[in-house]
Design a protein around this motif. Structure first.
Motif, PDB file in Angstrom:
ATOM      1  N   PRO A  69      30.192  72.974 103.996  1.00 16.08           N
ATOM      2  CA  PRO A  69      29.647  73.154 105.341  1.00 16.08           C
ATOM      3  C   PRO A  69      28.127  73.238 105.416  1.00 16.08           C
ATOM      4  O   PRO A  69      27.578  73.596 106.459  1.00 16.08           O
ATOM      5  N   VAL A  70      27.406  72.918 104.333  1.00 13.04           N
ATOM      6  CA  VAL A  70      25.949  73.082 104.318  1.00 13.04           C
ATOM      7  C   VAL A  70      25.286  71.973 105.134  1.00 13.04           C
ATOM      8  O   VAL A  70      25.447  70.783 104.815  1.00 13.04           O
ATOM      9  N   PRO A  71      24.534  72.287 106.183  1.00  7.95           N
ATOM     10  CA  PRO A  71      23.883  71.246 106.995  1.00  7.95           C
ATOM     11  C   PRO A  71      22.901  70.416 106.171  1.00  7.95           C
ATOM     12  O   PRO A  71      22.261  70.914 105.249  1.00  7.95           O
ATOM     13  N   LEU A  72      22.797  69.146 106.509  1.00  6.65           N
ATOM     14  CA  LEU A  72      21.874  68.167 105.927  1.00  6.65           C
ATOM     15  C   LEU A  72      22.225  67.740 104.502  1.00  6.65           C
ATOM     16  O   LEU A  72      21.768  66.696 104.045  1.00  6.65           O
ATOM     17  N   LEU A  73      23.005  68.547 103.784  1.00  3.19           N
ATOM     18  CA  LEU A  73      23.344  68.211 102.410  1.00  3.19           C
ATOM     19  C   LEU A  73      24.598  67.341 102.392  1.00  3.19           C
ATOM     20  O   LEU A  73      25.632  67.727 102.944  1.00  3.19           O
ATOM     21  N   PRO A  74      24.537  66.148 101.784  1.00  2.08           N
ATOM     22  CA  PRO A  74      25.710  65.268 101.800  1.00  2.08           C
ATOM     23  C   PRO A  74      26.826  65.786 100.906  1.00  2.08           C
ATOM     24  O   PRO A  74      26.604  66.566  99.981  1.00  2.08           O
TER      25      PRO A  74
END
Length: 253
Positions: A69-74
């Motif tokens: 669920p980490v934003p910006l991390l693919p």
């Protein structure tokens, strides 16, 4: 065209700046596939590729994927497969390979050992029970060994090794049929640059055999095709095609 192992890694890193729509829960996927392939094509040390009669083989593919669920991390997916094959050809013209020259009418035996590992960075653009769509980039690490030998005199043998990282566009679409456990899957990678073309796609019907809070187990039955057209990768030119049905299992923790 020469493809090295590091030239395209900055392109993959640029994906980190794209917006992400990740799952709300951490997910680990593990899968294995058995692929019943028919193969055709050939190779050379020049663009004048010689065709070989290649064998039918059952090949294996294994993969792991981590979604978070980490934003910006693919999200990350790593997939491994081997494309080992044998074959033969009766030369209609002279053939130079690995420093040896074989005259016309020579019957050559060949052995190929090609390993391909995919390093895929992707984002979930849609993610629900009806439609899921992933998009990203794939760095396909190709390591190959091809040998040929005169069938009448196996001591007249030559070989060639080649390796490189090939950048590919990656996409995956899943469509679910609510309350049935059935679904459809399409997944593919593609590159066409200069005289090199590489694509790897699969389409399948899926059935979720187990679905609970601890683990999901999904069966896949489908068709896969892999094309490897390389133009001067470590002095190796290939025009190889593998295709056929496959069956797989995927576990989601």
């Amino acid at each position: 065209m020469t493809l090295n192992r590091f030239a395209y890694l900055p392109v993959l890193g640029a994906c980190l700046m794209m917006p992400a729509h990740a799952d709300t829960l951490l997910g680990l996927y593990a899968g294995a596939q058995g692929w019943d392939t028919s193969a055709d094509g050939g190779f050379a040390n020049s663009s004048d590729v010689t065709e070989f009669s290649l064998s039918d083989e059952t090949l294996g593919t294994f993969y792991l994927a981590l979604e978070h669920p980490v934003p910006l991390l693919p999200n990350l997916k790593v997939r491994s497969m081997k494309l080992d094959n044998t074959g033969n050809a009766t030369l209609s013209d002279s053939f130079e390979f690995g420093g040896e020259v074989y005259p016309a009418n020579t019957m050559l035996n060949t052995q190929m050992e090609i390993d391909a590992i995919d390093y895929i960075l992707y984002y979930e653009l849609f993610d629900n029970d009806i439609v899921s769509f992933d998009f990203g980039l794939n760095a396909k690490d190709v390591d190959g060994f091809i040998s040929v030998a005169d069938a009448a005199d196996p001591s007249l043998e030559a070989s060639q090794v080649f390796s490189g990282i090939v950048p590919l566009v990656y996409g995956k679409l899943e469509v679910g049929m609510p309350l049935t456990g059935w679904g459809l899957l399409a997944e593919g990678n593609f590159l066409s640059i200069d005289d090199s073309t590489l694509y790897d796609y699969q389409a399948a019907v899926t059935y979720r055999m187990l679905d609970n809070l601890a683990v999901d187990l999904t069966l896949q039955l489908g068709y896969r095709a892999f094309v490897l057209e390389l133009d001067d990768l470590d002095n190796t030119y290939t025009d190889l095609r593998f295709k056929g049905p496959y069956a797989g299992l995927e576990v989601h923790f």
